[in-house]
Design a protein around this motif. Sequence first.
Motif, mmCIF file in Angstrom:
data_model
loop_
_atom_site.group_PDB
_atom_site.id
_atom_site.type_symbol
_atom_site.label_atom_id
_atom_site.label_comp_id
_atom_site.label_asym_id
_atom_site.label_seq_id
_atom_site.Cartn_x
_atom_site.Cartn_y
_atom_site.Cartn_z
ATOM 1 N N GLN A 165 3.667 5.701 13.262
ATOM 2 C CA GLN A 165 2.878 5.315 12.090
ATOM 3 C C GLN A 165 3.112 6.247 10.904
ATOM 4 O O GLN A 165 3.136 5.812 9.756
ATOM 5 C CB GLN A 165 1.401 5.293 12.469
ATOM 6 C CG GLN A 165 0.478 4.935 11.338
ATOM 7 C CD GLN A 165 -0.972 4.913 11.769
ATOM 8 O OE1 GLN A 165 -1.292 5.083 12.939
ATOM 9 N NE2 GLN A 165 -1.854 4.708 10.804
ATOM 10 N N SER A 166 3.318 7.510 11.170
ATOM 11 C CA SER A 166 3.448 8.505 10.107
ATOM 12 C C SER A 166 4.838 8.547 9.466
ATOM 13 O O SER A 166 5.051 9.271 8.490
ATOM 14 C CB SER A 166 3.123 9.887 10.660
ATOM 15 O OG SER A 166 4.042 10.211 11.703
ATOM 16 N N PHE A 167 5.768 7.764 9.976
ATOM 17 C CA PHE A 167 7.155 7.847 9.522
ATOM 18 C C PHE A 167 7.297 7.692 8.009
ATOM 19 O O PHE A 167 7.881 8.536 7.331
ATOM 20 C CB PHE A 167 8.010 6.799 10.239
ATOM 21 C CG PHE A 167 9.445 6.793 9.829
ATOM 22 C CD1 PHE A 167 10.323 7.736 10.325
ATOM 23 C CD2 PHE A 167 9.932 5.839 8.942
ATOM 24 C CE1 PHE A 167 11.656 7.748 9.960
ATOM 25 C CE2 PHE A 167 11.258 5.838 8.567
ATOM 26 C CZ PHE A 167 12.122 6.788 9.076
ATOM 27 N N MET A 168 6.764 6.606 7.461
ATOM 28 C CA MET A 168 6.926 6.355 6.022
ATOM 29 C C MET A 168 6.178 7.373 5.182
ATOM 30 O O MET A 168 6.648 7.752 4.110
ATOM 31 C CB MET A 168 6.478 4.938 5.653
ATOM 32 C CG MET A 168 7.500 3.874 5.963
ATOM 33 S SD MET A 168 9.133 4.154 5.246
ATOM 34 C CE MET A 168 8.787 4.105 3.511
ATOM 35 N N ALA B 261 16.790 -2.693 4.344
ATOM 36 C CA ALA B 261 16.674 -4.049 4.895
ATOM 37 C C ALA B 261 15.209 -4.453 5.027
ATOM 38 O O ALA B 261 14.836 -5.584 4.690
ATOM 39 C CB ALA B 261 17.388 -4.131 6.241
ATOM 40 N N VAL B 262 14.366 -3.542 5.482
ATOM 41 C CA VAL B 262 12.931 -3.823 5.607
ATOM 42 C C VAL B 262 12.324 -4.078 4.229
ATOM 43 O O VAL B 262 11.472 -4.956 4.061
ATOM 44 C CB VAL B 262 12.205 -2.657 6.322
ATOM 45 C CG1 VAL B 262 10.691 -2.799 6.222
ATOM 46 C CG2 VAL B 262 12.648 -2.578 7.776
ATOM 47 N N VAL C 90 22.254 5.729 7.835
ATOM 48 C CA VAL C 90 21.963 4.553 8.651
ATOM 49 C C VAL C 90 20.467 4.230 8.585
ATOM 50 O O VAL C 90 20.081 3.064 8.443
ATOM 51 C CB VAL C 90 22.434 4.765 10.105
ATOM 52 C CG1 VAL C 90 22.030 3.603 10.996
ATOM 53 C CG2 VAL C 90 23.945 4.973 10.147
ATOM 54 N N GLN C 91 19.624 5.254 8.661
ATOM 55 C CA GLN C 91 18.187 5.039 8.539
ATOM 56 C C GLN C 91 17.835 4.489 7.157
ATOM 57 O O GLN C 91 16.975 3.615 7.032
ATOM 58 C CB GLN C 91 17.424 6.335 8.783
ATOM 59 C CG GLN C 91 17.499 6.836 10.199
ATOM 60 C CD GLN C 91 16.933 8.233 10.330
ATOM 61 O OE1 GLN C 91 17.191 9.107 9.495
ATOM 62 N NE2 GLN C 91 16.151 8.457 11.378
ATOM 63 N N CYS D 71 5.891 -0.710 7.284
ATOM 64 C CA CYS D 71 7.295 -0.287 7.241
ATOM 65 C C CYS D 71 7.663 0.489 8.494
ATOM 66 O O CYS D 71 8.716 0.253 9.095
ATOM 67 C CB CYS D 71 7.559 0.590 6.011
ATOM 68 S SG CYS D 71 7.782 -0.331 4.503
ATOM 69 N N SER D 72 6.804 1.402 8.884
ATOM 70 C CA SER D 72 7.063 2.196 10.082
ATOM 71 C C SER D 72 7.207 1.310 11.309
ATOM 72 O O SER D 72 8.131 1.480 12.115
ATOM 73 C CB SER D 72 5.948 3.216 10.309
ATOM 74 O OG SER D 72 5.911 4.160 9.262
ATOM 75 N N LYS D 73 6.308 0.351 11.449
ATOM 76 C CA LYS D 73 6.373 -0.561 12.592
ATOM 77 C C LYS D 73 7.641 -1.398 12.566
ATOM 78 O O LYS D 73 8.264 -1.624 13.602
ATOM 79 C CB LYS D 73 5.142 -1.463 12.623
ATOM 80 C CG LYS D 73 3.897 -0.753 13.101
ATOM 81 C CD LYS D 73 2.721 -1.699 13.212
ATOM 82 C CE LYS D 73 1.489 -0.948 13.673
ATOM 83 N NZ LYS D 73 0.330 -1.836 13.797
#
Length: 83
Positions: A39-42, A62-63, A55-56, A31-33
């Motif tokens: 990498q740590s985003f999710m 969508a992902v 917006v994010q 998901c992050s990619k």
Amino acid sequence: MPKTIYRPEHQALLRLLKEYRTAAGLTQVQCSKALNRPQSFMSDVENGTRRLDIVQLRDLCAVLGISLMELVQELEAAIKAGS
């Protein structure tokens, strides 16, 4: 009123996002990619240390293969159900 991150509504959103991610068969890294994020985003999103703007959130939906409206409807149902 407590900060949003401490409210049950926020916890319901985090649960839904994780459920949709796992149902889509995606890892946090994938998901992050897909969002061109670290990498740590999710992980940060799912544990509540990172908040998303609208917006994010739309991009993440969508992902995950859902619409923002679908997520909002599910969130409202979860809140009404008390979960």
